[in-house]
Design an enzyme around this catalytic site. Structure first.
Site, PDB file in Angstrom:
ATOM      1  N   GLU A   1       0.763  -1.303   0.043  1.00  0.00           N
ATOM      2  CA  GLU A   1       0.023   0.098   0.027  1.00  0.00           C
ATOM      3  C   GLU A   1       0.803   1.236   0.132  1.00  0.00           C
ATOM      4  O   GLU A   1       0.496   2.374  -0.503  1.00  0.00           O
ATOM      5  CB  GLU A   1      -0.723   0.254   1.187  1.00  0.00           C
TER       6      GLU A   1
ATOM      7  N   HIS B   1       8.831 -26.516  -1.926  1.00  0.00           N
ATOM      8  CA  HIS B   1       8.055 -27.708  -2.470  1.00  0.00           C
ATOM      9  C   HIS B   1       6.996 -27.346  -3.322  1.00  0.00           C
ATOM     10  O   HIS B   1       6.249 -28.130  -3.722  1.00  0.00           O
ATOM     11  CB  HIS B   1       7.605 -28.720  -1.508  1.00  0.00           C
TER      12      HIS B   1
ATOM     13  N   LYS C   1     -14.143  -1.135  -4.057  1.00  0.00           N
ATOM     14  CA  LYS C   1     -15.223  -0.619  -2.957  1.00  0.00           C
ATOM     15  C   LYS C   1     -16.330   0.049  -3.886  1.00  0.00           C
ATOM     16  O   LYS C   1     -17.713  -0.354  -3.765  1.00  0.00           O
ATOM     17  CB  LYS C   1     -14.986   0.146  -2.005  1.00  0.00           C
TER      18      LYS C   1
HETATM   19  O1  PA5 Z   1      -4.321   0.848   5.791  1.00  0.00           O
HETATM   20  C1  PA5 Z   1      -5.443   1.136   5.682  1.00  0.00           C
HETATM   21  O2  PA5 Z   1      -5.887   2.389   5.789  1.00  0.00           O
HETATM   22  C2  PA5 Z   1      -6.541   0.156   5.497  1.00  0.00           C
HETATM   23  O3  PA5 Z   1      -6.035  -1.177   5.247  1.00  0.00           O
HETATM   24  C3  PA5 Z   1      -7.628   0.157   6.415  1.00  0.00           C
HETATM   25  O4  PA5 Z   1      -6.989  -0.064   7.655  1.00  0.00           O
HETATM   26  C4  PA5 Z   1      -8.813  -0.740   6.476  1.00  0.00           C
HETATM   27  O5  PA5 Z   1      -9.337  -0.572   5.118  1.00  0.00           O
HETATM   28  C5  PA5 Z   1      -9.722  -0.937   7.348  1.00  0.00           C
HETATM   29  O6  PA5 Z   1     -10.252   0.524   7.528  1.00  0.00           O
HETATM   30  P1  PA5 Z   1     -11.187   0.949   8.747  1.00  0.00           P
HETATM   31  O7  PA5 Z   1     -10.106   0.869  10.030  1.00  0.00           O
HETATM   32  O8  PA5 Z   1     -11.634   2.244   8.657  1.00  0.00           O
HETATM   33  O9  PA5 Z   1     -12.190  -0.223   8.826  1.00  0.00           O
END
Ligand code: PA5
Length: 452
Positions: free
Chosen positions: A293, A314, A428
């Site tokens: 990310e 393996h 999303k």
């Molecule tokens: O790193 C991030 O921002 C995402 O992985 C969020 O943590 C994830 O989408 C969960 O979001 P939230 O805490 O708003 O439910």
């Protein structure tokens, strides 16, 4: 003093023969300066830099108290969250616990503690129904972790487990068994928690999900698992001090950031994090989110992959040895196994293993690791080696900080904003449109046309 984390590039040195090390050092130090001076893109999300020394002591105490309550009144804890609100806690708990930590035997062996189940990290009905089977007849609590409170996966799971608690205990007692880790002032979960009187913990505003494990996001479930969160923070704080005060040549985090960027520039666009301890699996999952990310944007970045060795030797070993040359490996070796076993002799040597008689499994594993590193190096896969003395709360705290810091520097070296994640919204929007969420109707029609 030797740092608990060692970073060794000696097996990959020939890939750096043509690299001007002074220039590389200068680039890394420039990126480091952007990070510590908080002058780069994403600088609103740097709360993690000082978190190990500058955390909310009052909340830390409240986390310990809540963990003690959960440990005393619950036989199971359901931790609901996804992505940055899930992987850190899972990584630390899995790395420091019995491999089968929810088994009766493991719980009896360790200090008595609740079983821990992670939900809200997928939309599988079977997965949730299976957790319900396991917890419904036990005393259980729920820790819902969501900054926004509207993320589909955890919100769906929370609906189910909240209702299960209400049906089992009634509204009032259910409310005392729900712990909400969320935004300090806004969002659906914050509003609900205020209304229902759930015990609340804060997802800090200046720390993105993937950097949040050392906040309440990770610390509450980790403390419930019986892991010493003081030691975790101490390890992170010591690593922070080490990184901040060590010149490039001896600075493992800066070197890791720098050399992985050189390999990317040489066409190695996949990094495989390899481990030899099953306990390490979820650290790799956490690491993949952290680097994926942070760096995978603007059509740039190293794709973070992982393997569990020797298991995957393996299955994926063939590709790594011999397939397309797009990858490099970062091998993590844990020097001291959590538990040790020795090979005994067997009369007649029916399985041909007597040549290993008297050796520890760790010694055999170590030889598998060094042999594999040499083979993969011969197969033109650059190998880095990260050595960690053992898996303990202290070393895992150090390792978390090491990877977080290196990621920030590496992202700035790459030329991206390491602290945003614009790409995670696309799926999303489509999912909402296809499911008919109000406000997404037009997009839904368009998508259905494309699917027909
Ligand atoms: O790193 C991030 O921002 C995402 O992985 C969020 O943590 C994830 O989408 C969960 O979001 P939230 O805490 O708003 O439910």
């Amino acid at each position: 003093m030797k740092n608990v984390i060692d970073f060794d590039i000696s097996k990959a040195e020939h890939y750096f023969k043509d690299v001007n090390i002074s220039e590389l050092e200068a680039r890394a130090l420039r990126a480091n300066e952007v990070l510590v001076s908080r002058s780069g893109e994403g600088n609103g999300f740097l709360g993690w830099i000082d978190l190990p020394v500058n955390y909310d002591r009052k909340e830390f105490q409240a986390i310990k108290e809540a963990a003690a309550k959960i440990r005393s009144d619950s036989d199971a804890l359901v931790v609901i969250g996804i992505g940055g609100s899930y992987l850190g806690a899972r990584a630390v708990i899995d790395s420091l616990s019995h491999c089968f930590y929810n088994s009766k035997e493991a719980i009896e062996k360790e200090e008595k503690r609740p079983e821990i189940y992670f939900a809200g990290n997928n939309i599988s009905s079977s997965y949730i129904a299976d957790i319900i089977d396991v917890v419904k007849d036990k005393d259980f609590s729920v820790n819902i972790i969501s900054k926004s409170g509207t993320t589909t996966e955890p919100a769906l799971a929370f609906r189910i487990f909240r209702q299960l608690l209400v049906d089992k205990y009634g509204e009032a007692e259910a409310g005392k068994r729900i712990y909400a880790t969320t935004d300090k002032e806004k969002g659906a979960l914050k509003n609900l928690s205020d209304k229902e009187g759930y015990k609340e913990f804060v997802v800090p505003d200046d720390i993105g999900g993937r950097y949040s494990v050392l906040s309440a996001v990770g610390l509450l479930p980790i403390a419930v698992a019986g892991i010493d969160i003081d030691e975790l923070m101490r390890g992170a704080a010591d690593e922070r001090k080490h990184i901040m005060s060590t010149p490039f040549n001896d600075n493992e985090a800066l070197k890791y950031a720098a050399y992985r960027n050189v390999l990317l520039e040489k066409g190695r666009s996949v990094e495989i994090l390899a481990n030899y301890e099953p306990n390490f699996h979820y650290i790799a999952e956490w690491w993949k989110q952290l680097y994926g990310e942070s760096e995978g944007k603007d059509k740039k970045g190293i794709y973070p992959a992982s393997v569990d060795f020797t298991t995957d030797l393996h299955s994926l070993g063939q590709f790594i040895q011999d397939g397309t040359r797009i990858m490099f490996e970062t091998v993590v070796w844990i020097e001291k196994a959590r538990r040790e076993l020795f090979v005994k002799g067997w009369e007649g040597d029916p399985d041909g293993l007597n040549y290993l008689g008297g050796k520890s499994f760790s010694e055999i594993n170590f030889n598998a690791m060094t042999g594999t590193m040499l083979a993969h190096t011969d197969g033109d896969v650059p190998n880095f080696l990260i050595t960690v003395s053992e898996l303990s709360a202290y070393t895992i705290g150090s390792l978390i900080y090491f990877f977080e810091y290196a990621c920030g520097v590496s992202g700035y070296m790459l030329g991206v904003n390491p602290f945003n994640q614009p790409g995670v919204e696309a799926y999303k929007k489509n999912m909402f449109a296809l499911l008919g969420k109000p406000g997404f109707e037009a997009q839904g029609e368009e998508l259905r046309k494309r699917l027909n």
